[in-house]
Design a protein around this motif. Structure first.
Motif, PDB file in Angstrom:
ATOM      1  N   ARG A  62     -19.139  -0.770  27.019  1.00 57.70           N
ATOM      2  CA  ARG A  62     -18.227  -1.899  26.798  1.00 57.70           C
ATOM      3  C   ARG A  62     -19.010  -3.051  26.186  1.00 57.70           C
ATOM      4  O   ARG A  62     -20.185  -3.241  26.474  1.00 57.70           O
ATOM      5  N   PHE A  63     -18.347  -3.806  25.319  1.00 53.62           N
ATOM      6  CA  PHE A  63     -18.948  -5.023  24.759  1.00 53.62           C
ATOM      7  C   PHE A  63     -18.513  -6.207  25.608  1.00 53.62           C
ATOM      8  O   PHE A  63     -17.339  -6.349  25.922  1.00 53.62           O
ATOM      9  N   LEU A  64     -19.466  -7.059  25.964  1.00 53.77           N
ATOM     10  CA  LEU A  64     -19.141  -8.318  26.627  1.00 53.77           C
ATOM     11  C   LEU A  64     -19.061  -9.434  25.600  1.00 53.77           C
ATOM     12  O   LEU A  64     -18.376 -10.426  25.806  1.00 53.77           O
ATOM     13  N   VAL A  65     -19.780  -9.250  24.498  1.00 52.84           N
ATOM     14  CA  VAL A  65     -19.721 -10.137  23.338  1.00 52.84           C
ATOM     15  C   VAL A  65     -19.437  -9.229  22.148  1.00 52.84           C
ATOM     16  O   VAL A  65     -20.214  -8.319  21.874  1.00 52.84           O
ATOM     17  N   PRO A  66     -18.331  -9.438  21.472  1.00 52.53           N
ATOM     18  CA  PRO A  66     -18.009  -8.551  20.347  1.00 52.53           C
ATOM     19  C   PRO A  66     -19.099  -8.591  19.268  1.00 52.53           C
ATOM     20  O   PRO A  66     -19.632  -9.660  18.962  1.00 52.53           O
ATOM     21  N   PRO A  67     -19.447  -7.435  18.695  1.00 54.17           N
ATOM     22  CA  PRO A  67     -20.434  -7.418  17.609  1.00 54.17           C
ATOM     23  C   PRO A  67     -19.890  -8.111  16.363  1.00 54.17           C
ATOM     24  O   PRO A  67     -18.680  -8.352  16.268  1.00 54.17           O
ATOM     25  N   PRO A  68     -20.753  -8.426  15.381  1.00 60.05           N
ATOM     26  CA  PRO A  68     -20.332  -9.175  14.185  1.00 60.05           C
ATOM     27  C   PRO A  68     -19.141  -8.564  13.449  1.00 60.05           C
ATOM     28  O   PRO A  68     -18.289  -9.295  12.951  1.00 60.05           O
ATOM     29  N   GLU A  69     -19.068  -7.250  13.394  1.00 59.23           N
ATOM     30  CA  GLU A  69     -17.980  -6.588  12.665  1.00 59.23           C
ATOM     31  C   GLU A  69     -16.807  -6.208  13.581  1.00 59.23           C
ATOM     32  O   GLU A  69     -15.968  -5.391  13.205  1.00 59.23           O
ATOM     33  N   VAL A  76     -24.834   0.443  11.473  1.00 63.58           N
ATOM     34  CA  VAL A  76     -25.233   0.179  10.089  1.00 63.58           C
ATOM     35  C   VAL A  76     -26.739   0.032   9.885  1.00 63.58           C
ATOM     36  O   VAL A  76     -27.220   0.167   8.765  1.00 63.58           O
ATOM     37  N   ASN A  77     -27.501  -0.231  10.934  1.00 68.88           N
ATOM     38  CA  ASN A  77     -28.945  -0.417  10.809  1.00 68.88           C
ATOM     39  C   ASN A  77     -29.742   0.861  11.028  1.00 68.88           C
ATOM     40  O   ASN A  77     -30.967   0.833  10.964  1.00 68.88           O
ATOM     41  N   ASN A  85     -22.362   5.645  10.042  1.00 68.08           N
ATOM     42  CA  ASN A  85     -20.910   5.523  10.168  1.00 68.08           C
ATOM     43  C   ASN A  85     -20.417   5.682  11.612  1.00 68.08           C
ATOM     44  O   ASN A  85     -19.244   5.482  11.887  1.00 68.08           O
ATOM     45  N   ARG A  86     -21.314   6.029  12.533  1.00 72.58           N
ATOM     46  CA  ARG A  86     -20.856   6.219  13.921  1.00 72.58           C
ATOM     47  C   ARG A  86     -20.609   4.868  14.581  1.00 72.58           C
ATOM     48  O   ARG A  86     -21.291   3.875  14.329  1.00 72.58           O
ATOM     49  N   LYS A  87     -19.592   4.839  15.442  1.00 72.21           N
ATOM     50  CA  LYS A  87     -19.231   3.613  16.159  1.00 72.21           C
ATOM     51  C   LYS A  87     -20.282   3.306  17.221  1.00 72.21           C
ATOM     52  O   LYS A  87     -20.823   4.208  17.866  1.00 72.21           O
ATOM     53  N   LEU A  88     -20.537   2.000  17.422  1.00 75.09           N
ATOM     54  CA  LEU A  88     -21.461   1.590  18.478  1.00 75.09           C
ATOM     55  C   LEU A  88     -20.877   1.876  19.860  1.00 75.09           C
ATOM     56  O   LEU A  88     -21.590   2.311  20.757  1.00 75.09           O
ATOM     57  N   LEU A  89     -19.588   1.616  20.021  1.00 73.53           N
ATOM     58  CA  LEU A  89     -18.951   1.847  21.316  1.00 73.53           C
ATOM     59  C   LEU A  89     -18.993   3.343  21.625  1.00 73.53           C
ATOM     60  O   LEU A  89     -18.512   4.161  20.849  1.00 73.53           O
ATOM     61  N   GLY A  90     -19.615   3.695  22.733  1.00 77.03           N
ATOM     62  CA  GLY A  90     -19.765   5.093  23.134  1.00 77.03           C
ATOM     63  C   GLY A  90     -21.033   5.748  22.616  1.00 77.03           C
ATOM     64  O   GLY A  90     -21.339   6.880  22.968  1.00 77.03           O
ATOM     65  N   SER A 113     -31.701  -3.312  15.469  1.00 73.78           N
ATOM     66  CA  SER A 113     -32.808  -3.134  14.521  1.00 73.78           C
ATOM     67  C   SER A 113     -32.808  -1.740  13.888  1.00 73.78           C
ATOM     68  O   SER A 113     -33.475  -1.528  12.887  1.00 73.78           O
ATOM     69  N   GLY A 114     -32.101  -0.805  14.519  1.00 75.14           N
ATOM     70  CA  GLY A 114     -32.108   0.577  14.036  1.00 75.14           C
ATOM     71  C   GLY A 114     -33.370   1.323  14.421  1.00 75.14           C
ATOM     72  O   GLY A 114     -33.660   2.385  13.880  1.00 75.14           O
ATOM     73  N   LYS A 115     -34.105   0.796  15.396  1.00 72.70           N
ATOM     74  CA  LYS A 115     -35.371   1.422  15.792  1.00 72.70           C
ATOM     75  C   LYS A 115     -35.262   2.072  17.164  1.00 72.70           C
ATOM     76  O   LYS A 115     -34.506   1.632  18.022  1.00 72.70           O
ATOM     77  N   SER A 116     -36.047   3.118  17.340  1.00 73.10           N
ATOM     78  CA  SER A 116     -36.098   3.866  18.585  1.00 73.10           C
ATOM     79  C   SER A 116     -37.502   3.732  19.170  1.00 73.10           C
ATOM     80  O   SER A 116     -38.488   3.712  18.424  1.00 73.10           O
ATOM     81  N   TYR A 117     -37.570   3.619  20.496  1.00 73.63           N
ATOM     82  CA  TYR A 117     -38.842   3.398  21.164  1.00 73.63           C
ATOM     83  C   TYR A 117     -39.002   4.335  22.362  1.00 73.63           C
ATOM     84  O   TYR A 117     -38.016   4.730  22.979  1.00 73.63           O
ATOM     85  N   ARG A 118     -40.260   4.597  22.700  1.00 73.07           N
ATOM     86  CA  ARG A 118     -40.583   5.272  23.958  1.00 73.07           C
ATOM     87  C   ARG A 118     -40.171   4.303  25.053  1.00 73.07           C
ATOM     88  O   ARG A 118     -40.333   3.085  24.902  1.00 73.07           O
ATOM     89  N   SER A 119     -39.619   4.815  26.158  1.00 76.44           N
ATOM     90  CA  SER A 119     -39.082   3.913  27.163  1.00 76.44           C
ATOM     91  C   SER A 119     -39.340   4.403  28.585  1.00 76.44           C
ATOM     92  O   SER A 119     -39.480   5.605  28.826  1.00 76.44           O
ATOM     93  N   VAL A 120     -39.392   3.440  29.482  1.00 72.25           N
ATOM     94  CA  VAL A 120     -39.526   3.690  30.917  1.00 72.25           C
ATOM     95  C   VAL A 120     -38.491   2.822  31.614  1.00 72.25           C
ATOM     96  O   VAL A 120     -38.351   1.641  31.292  1.00 72.25           O
ATOM     97  N   ILE A 121     -37.747   3.404  32.547  1.00 74.14           N
ATOM     98  CA  ILE A 121     -36.826   2.611  33.362  1.00 74.14           C
ATOM     99  C   ILE A 121     -37.127   2.839  34.832  1.00 74.14           C
ATOM    100  O   ILE A 121     -37.616   3.901  35.217  1.00 74.14           O
ATOM    101  N   ARG A 122     -36.856   1.809  35.612  1.00 79.76           N
ATOM    102  CA  ARG A 122     -37.152   1.881  37.047  1.00 79.76           C
ATOM    103  C   ARG A 122     -36.218   0.941  37.793  1.00 79.76           C
ATOM    104  O   ARG A 122     -35.928  -0.152  37.333  1.00 79.76           O
ATOM    105  N   ARG A 123     -35.757   1.392  38.961  1.00 77.10           N
ATOM    106  CA  ARG A 123     -34.951   0.529  39.843  1.00 77.10           C
ATOM    107  C   ARG A 123     -35.858  -0.495  40.481  1.00 77.10           C
ATOM    108  O   ARG A 123     -36.948  -0.192  40.929  1.00 77.10           O
TER     109      ARG A 123
END
Length: 148
Positions: A62-69, A76-77, A85-90, A113-123
């Protein structure tokens, strides 16, 4: 005199070694579950984290702040022109996360940014998720809050 010390030290060493094996290694901490809905650090969206196959993934729920388009905003990035062309939502932004001790490791995608990064998540408590994205040795950490 020297042999006497050596004889005394051997049983002491054996007892120390036996005690270490009796206690055993400390059990590894399991990663706390991270599934649920999380508000991003910028408070512009909600990410739904849930199982996807054998891993954990996160999609823009869900968007809490609508994207520019607007709500129909596309990816698009993305450097891959086939995915622009894929939608951001979902769209998935967290992918392939698996437990590694007390953390989850995978990839995070930043549609801004259109960039992908190595990531770590933790509670970090019942209502806080620490999300780290890394490029080489450099990492940036965000705090996401549990959505109600």
């Amino acid at each position: 005199m020297m042999s006497r010390i050596t004889l005394f030290a051997q049983p002491l060493f054996a007892l120390t070694l036996l005690a270490a094996f009796a206690i055993g290694p400390a059990p590894a901490r399991a990663a706390e579950p991270v599934a649920g809905r999380w508000i991003t650090a910028e408070k512009d969206g909600v990410i739904l984290i849930a199982p996807c196959g054998k891993a954990i993934c996160g999609t823009i729920d869900r968007f809490l702040v609508p994207p520019p388009e607007g709500l129909d905003q596309r990816d698009v990035n993305n450097p891959d022109t086939r995915l622009r062309n894929r939608k951001l939502l979902g769209m998935p932004i967290l992918s392939g996360f698996t437990a590694d001790g007390d953390i989850w490791r995978g990839r995070i995608y930043d549609p801004k940014s259109g960039k992908s990064y190595r990531s770590v998540i933790r509670r970090k408590g019942a209502n806080v998720l620490e999300v780290k994205g890394c490029l080489g040795p450099f990492c940036q950490t965000q705090v996401w809050k549990k959505a109600s």
